[in-house]
Structure formats: structure tokens, C-alpha cells
Enzyme design. Sequence first.
Site, mmCIF file in Angstrom:
data_model
loop_
_atom_site.group_PDB
_atom_site.id
_atom_site.type_symbol
_atom_site.label_atom_id
_atom_site.label_comp_id
_atom_site.label_asym_id
_atom_site.label_seq_id
_atom_site.Cartn_x
_atom_site.Cartn_y
_atom_site.Cartn_z
ATOM 1 N N HIS A 168 0.833 -1.250 -0.051
ATOM 2 C CA HIS A 168 0.000 -0.054 0.055
ATOM 3 C C HIS A 168 0.868 1.248 0.208
ATOM 4 O O HIS A 168 2.088 1.038 0.203
ATOM 5 C CB HIS A 168 -1.140 0.019 1.191
ATOM 6 N N HIS A 219 1.259 4.021 1.824
ATOM 7 C CA HIS A 219 1.949 4.683 2.742
ATOM 8 C C HIS A 219 3.831 4.755 2.895
ATOM 9 O O HIS A 219 4.250 3.783 2.391
ATOM 10 C CB HIS A 219 1.459 4.207 4.304
ATOM 11 N N ASP A 258 5.600 4.427 4.940
ATOM 12 C CA ASP A 258 6.575 3.739 5.945
ATOM 13 C C ASP A 258 6.559 2.265 4.922
ATOM 14 O O ASP A 258 7.273 1.355 5.773
ATOM 15 C CB ASP A 258 6.086 3.355 7.179
ATOM 16 N N HIS A 259 6.109 2.223 3.706
ATOM 17 C CA HIS A 259 5.981 0.990 3.168
ATOM 18 C C HIS A 259 6.741 1.102 1.787
ATOM 19 O O HIS A 259 7.251 0.108 1.293
ATOM 20 C CB HIS A 259 4.726 0.248 2.922
ATOM 21 N N HIS A 293 -7.568 -0.921 5.955
ATOM 22 C CA HIS A 293 -6.543 -0.011 6.203
ATOM 23 C C HIS A 293 -6.371 1.286 4.922
ATOM 24 O O HIS A 293 -6.337 2.387 5.582
ATOM 25 C CB HIS A 293 -5.298 -0.671 6.473
ATOM 26 N N ASP A 306 -0.424 -3.821 6.051
ATOM 27 C CA ASP A 306 -0.810 -3.344 7.238
ATOM 28 C C ASP A 306 -2.444 -3.727 7.484
ATOM 29 O O ASP A 306 -3.253 -2.906 8.175
ATOM 30 C CB ASP A 306 -0.885 -1.646 7.537
ATOM 31 N N HIS A 308 4.419 -4.626 10.387
ATOM 32 C CA HIS A 308 4.988 -4.084 11.766
ATOM 33 C C HIS A 308 5.031 -5.038 12.921
ATOM 34 O O HIS A 308 4.362 -5.896 13.104
ATOM 35 C CB HIS A 308 3.898 -2.791 12.137
HETATM 36 FE FE FE Z 1 2.414 0.895 8.169
HETATM 37 ZN ZN ZN Z 2 0.046 1.824 6.541
#
Ligand code: FE
Ligand code: ZN
Length: 240
Positions: A55, A57, A59-60, A113, A132, A170
Site C-alpha cells: 500500500h 504509505h 513507511d512501506h 486500512h 498493514d 509492523h
Molecule cells: Fe505501516
Molecule cells: Zn499503512
Amino acid sequence: MITAHLVPILSDNYAWLLRCSETGATAIVDPAEVAPVAAAIDAAGGRLDMILLTHHHGDHIAGTDDIRARYGARVVGARADAHRLPKLDQQVSEGDTVTLGNATAQVFETPGHTRGHISFYFPDGQVLLCGDTLFSLGCGRLLEGNAAEMFESLKKFAALGPDTLVCCGHEYTESNARFALHADPANAALAAYAEQVKAWRAAGKPSLPSRMADELAANPFLRAPDVATLADLRSRKDKF
Ligand code: FE
Ligand code: ZN
């Protein structure tokens, strides 16, 4: 067969290094930080065929363009989110497949999410990359989607079978366990698994990948019998 190795990145994210044991073909999932991901790829022989994105975001996806430039890998992500992902070489949606060496992954659309969240499942190795959407003992926050979408997404995962390896994005398991124990205090399997998680973390070990059998026995979000229960759990967890 596909094997999955986690690569700790950022503060509590995992990228996943996937390898086809017969051909040596290699992929990285959600490479949001360049240095540790490149070190893991180099340690595995320096080959990278593919980058899989769950996805949009940061942090990915943050390291995607740098990793692609360094290794020349093909980037695969959701067609629905192509406008907000790094440039994709292959756009996929529900029912599509992705090939890594001798293995083929099924693509699931798993909104909840985010709207465009996808997950990848390699039957050969029983490896699930779920970003996530599903966490060990928890699930992702409903940032764009709703509880009904998350419920359907979790049902797809539950159907994959007890030996599925849950490779999520995570290391949230220990804090998820605290809420799970609060929400489902009579669940003996959960209590035992939460102790196991505590021991792993105290010893500096990751709690992932987890086995679907343990999630089916202990994860209150995966065990929610209907959308209303899941919605209630998710809103209580947001405030916990
Ligand atoms: Fe994340
Ligand atoms: Zn995420």
C-alpha cells in the site's frame, strides 16, 4: 518454494525478503528504508528481481525508487493506487498473479486500512504478505476503509489455512496482545500465546512471521464473527 526473511526497518516496520529456493529469484516487500534493505539483499547474494508494494504509505514505499535504481528490479503494486505509488512496472488487482522464480503469488485486494491495499500469497511456501491489513493479534487501523471491508479482507486470510505464515508490516504484537487480553480475557490460547510473544520480545526476537493457526485461535479481530463485532473492537482499540 518461497522462503521469507524479515528485514527490520524504521522504528517498527518489517520489509520481507523473499527467495525462490530453486532459482534464487529474489523479491523485497515494502522496502521503505534503503540501507538495511540493501544490506539484506547484498547478504543474500545481491540479486533482486522484484519489489512488491502492499500500500501507498511512506513507511512501506519510501525506499522503492532507490532500491529499483540500485538493482534494476520490477515494481509491482495495486492498479487502483497507481496514482499514489512509485512508478509501477506491473499493476495488479484481485485475482492477478505475480511470478517469482518457480513460484506464483495470488493477489488479493484487502481494503480496510487503505482503499487500495493489496496482499500477496505464495501457496508454494504458504507465505502471506499482508502489509498493514492483518497484524499478529491485531489488524490495521481503518484509515480509509470501513469495518465491512476489513471483515471481508480478514476472511480471505482466514481461508488460507492454519500453516500460512503471516508476514505483516509492523512489530506491533506485544501492544496488540495487551488489547487482545483485555477484549477476550477468557481465551486460554490467547493467554498462552501472549506469554510466548512476551518471551520472544524479551529475548530480542521478532514475533513474526506468525502462523495463521495461532492468529485464528488468539487474534480477536480475525475471530470477530460479524462486521459489528469487528467495528466495535476496532473503535475500542483506537481508544485503548
Ligand atoms: Fe505501516
Ligand atoms: Zn499503512
